[in-house]
Design a protein around this motif. Sequence first.
Motif, mmCIF file in Angstrom:
data_model
loop_
_atom_site.group_PDB
_atom_site.id
_atom_site.type_symbol
_atom_site.label_atom_id
_atom_site.label_comp_id
_atom_site.label_asym_id
_atom_site.label_seq_id
_atom_site.Cartn_x
_atom_site.Cartn_y
_atom_site.Cartn_z
ATOM 1 N N ARG A 5 0.716 -1.205 -0.140
ATOM 2 C CA ARG A 5 -0.076 0.032 -0.213
ATOM 3 C C ARG A 5 0.866 1.305 0.208
ATOM 4 O O ARG A 5 1.824 1.242 0.845
ATOM 5 C CB ARG A 5 -0.893 -0.110 1.203
ATOM 6 C CG ARG A 5 -1.901 -1.006 1.224
ATOM 7 C CD ARG A 5 -2.909 -0.791 2.321
ATOM 8 N NE ARG A 5 -3.581 0.316 2.182
ATOM 9 C CZ ARG A 5 -4.598 0.690 1.146
ATOM 10 N NH1 ARG A 5 -4.910 -0.439 0.371
ATOM 11 N NH2 ARG A 5 -5.229 1.835 1.133
ATOM 12 N N GLU A 92 -1.380 6.987 -7.316
ATOM 13 C CA GLU A 92 -2.572 7.779 -7.112
ATOM 14 C C GLU A 92 -2.454 9.393 -7.182
ATOM 15 O O GLU A 92 -3.470 9.966 -7.322
ATOM 16 C CB GLU A 92 -2.954 7.546 -5.511
ATOM 17 C CG GLU A 92 -3.645 6.051 -5.273
ATOM 18 C CD GLU A 92 -2.191 5.194 -4.982
ATOM 19 O OE1 GLU A 92 -2.646 3.908 -4.883
ATOM 20 O OE2 GLU A 92 -1.225 5.596 -5.088
ATOM 21 N N GLN A 111 -7.871 2.065 -6.768
ATOM 22 C CA GLN A 111 -8.201 1.932 -5.346
ATOM 23 C C GLN A 111 -9.923 2.339 -5.545
ATOM 24 O O GLN A 111 -9.954 3.750 -5.573
ATOM 25 C CB GLN A 111 -7.560 2.682 -4.347
ATOM 26 C CG GLN A 111 -7.775 2.489 -2.784
ATOM 27 C CD GLN A 111 -7.182 3.174 -2.006
ATOM 28 O OE1 GLN A 111 -6.345 4.039 -2.022
ATOM 29 N NE2 GLN A 111 -7.356 2.738 -0.672
ATOM 30 N N THR A 113 -12.217 3.315 -3.768
ATOM 31 C CA THR A 113 -12.671 3.937 -2.714
ATOM 32 C C THR A 113 -13.457 5.399 -3.064
ATOM 33 O O THR A 113 -12.974 5.895 -3.902
ATOM 34 C CB THR A 113 -11.810 4.210 -1.459
ATOM 35 O OG1 THR A 113 -10.775 5.038 -1.932
ATOM 36 C CG2 THR A 113 -11.159 3.076 -1.021
ATOM 37 N N GLU A 116 -10.645 8.163 -3.380
ATOM 38 C CA GLU A 116 -9.786 7.831 -4.559
ATOM 39 C C GLU A 116 -10.533 7.977 -5.983
ATOM 40 O O GLU A 116 -10.173 8.656 -6.968
ATOM 41 C CB GLU A 116 -9.096 6.857 -4.344
ATOM 42 C CG GLU A 116 -8.049 6.436 -3.299
ATOM 43 C CD GLU A 116 -7.026 7.647 -3.545
ATOM 44 O OE1 GLU A 116 -6.547 7.721 -4.660
ATOM 45 O OE2 GLU A 116 -6.480 8.088 -2.496
ATOM 46 N N GLY A 324 -8.219 -1.860 -1.823
ATOM 47 C CA GLY A 324 -6.935 -1.201 -2.311
ATOM 48 C C GLY A 324 -6.766 -1.266 -3.727
ATOM 49 O O GLY A 324 -7.751 -1.630 -4.483
ATOM 50 N N GLY A 325 -5.664 -0.707 -4.174
ATOM 51 C CA GLY A 325 -5.437 -0.458 -5.531
ATOM 52 C C GLY A 325 -5.255 -1.711 -6.254
ATOM 53 O O GLY A 325 -5.329 -1.778 -7.480
ATOM 54 N N ASN A 327 -7.367 -4.111 -5.981
ATOM 55 C CA ASN A 327 -8.842 -4.703 -5.901
ATOM 56 C C ASN A 327 -9.525 -4.633 -7.183
ATOM 57 O O ASN A 327 -10.397 -5.525 -7.581
ATOM 58 C CB ASN A 327 -9.481 -4.268 -5.012
ATOM 59 C CG ASN A 327 -9.121 -4.689 -3.559
ATOM 60 O OD1 ASN A 327 -9.214 -4.025 -2.423
ATOM 61 N ND2 ASN A 327 -7.982 -5.702 -3.422
ATOM 62 N N GLN A 396 -10.801 5.607 4.168
ATOM 63 C CA GLN A 396 -10.493 5.451 2.888
ATOM 64 C C GLN A 396 -11.661 4.938 2.056
ATOM 65 O O GLN A 396 -12.080 5.586 0.738
ATOM 66 C CB GLN A 396 -9.688 4.451 2.514
ATOM 67 C CG GLN A 396 -8.076 4.903 2.659
ATOM 68 C CD GLN A 396 -7.694 4.517 4.134
ATOM 69 O OE1 GLN A 396 -8.685 4.334 5.105
ATOM 70 N NE2 GLN A 396 -6.519 5.010 4.536
#
Length: 442
Positions: A5, A92, A111, A113, A116, A324-325, A327, A396
């Motif tokens: 992460r 990001e 990511q 979320t 993001e 997470g990125g 995912n 997040q």
Amino acid sequence: MKRTRRFASLMAVTATVALLATGCSAANPGSDDDSSGAAAATWPEPTASLKGVTLTYWTATQTATMADKVIAAFEQQTGAKINKVIIPDVYETNAPTKLATGAKPDLATWQPTGSELALLKPATGLQNLDGAPWLAKQTDAVQNLGTVDGKHYAAFVNVPSTLGIFYNKQVFADAGITATPKNLDEFLADAKKIKAKGVAPIFGAAGDQWPTQWWPQVLLAEDSKAGLWDKVNKNEDTFEGSAILGAIKTYKSMLDDGLFNQDNATSTYNESGPALLDGKAGMVLQLTSFTSLLQSTADATTINDKIGWFPISKSGNVATSVPGGDNALVAFKTGDSAKEAAARQFLRFWLETDYPTYVKEADAVSLDPAVKTPSTVPQVAVDASDALADAAGSMQQNAVANPDFYVNLANMVNGKATPEQVAKVTQSQFAQIAKALGTSGF
């Protein structure tokens, strides 16, 4: 699959938001209800011919090889070409900055979320994936994620991480702990039993900074479910309020009580896996992806024998979800209807046609109940993924902005800030980003 992460800095995020805001007319064609939106989208058959079509796929250094086998299979079966572009760290920050210059991929890892996704201006910049054929096949918990204003913008390819406690079974047994704790008070009592045996109760890894944010967040799980982050997003509550400041103070008291490894201030995430496996620490609070770190030095049988998992929160055993990125993917509105359709086809191919193969080759927990999780996946990863169904949303996931909470908490670990100072500076950062995003109330 090794997963790590990284986080963008506050100044970089606000600068990126400003760039996107000024450049959105050129870089983000379309609108919520235009003809390229998913409301009117078709979903091409996953293996339909795409000869002559080239798609651009952006990804981070940490996820650079994640889709390689899927891409190869897609190209072979459809005739399409996928041009993979690895965006350097911090992804990001650098990816949105590149978007603001007018460059745009067809697909990108991202990511999924709220904070993001907001950087990508989803209403005008991303394809709406509502009605995607794979959605109904995925677990209910996943179907409710990756949305902004009730619309799906992220296609999940891996199970989102949850926060929970990875623990060494032998350390627990040696301390006379026969059942996992049912709330924070029981957890702290168990931690003190482990300390009495001369073992570090918790491995903290504050040298990497980012792990520090997990403790206050899990202590806010019940508050999150009660709408805490919705209030923070509306400026009706703040990091200086009783809930978040209280969680920071509890974390500080755990530090003061010596419940972490002595070298917590300088130790790193990569050291935490061996420390737990070797019994040098009793517990590690981490994301589901911590399993990958364990797998780098131990096989599934060893991990199953030595390591267990349970969620923890202030009043119970509520897990906290932190997508997470690695995912999910997003598909961009580019103004080229053929490529937009091809991007949707690639997502269908990954999540339908190729998904059983992907899960097996990635050694991953399956998102689709009809696709079996490989037996080589450690049980702790399965348990952590199962907890997603009742998990609370993290900062997040549910907050409109992602301030440098972890940096400020690391300063506290190093004696450079009080809990009150951490709360104050984090709130200031949150308000700055929220204002740059045009959030009402800021």
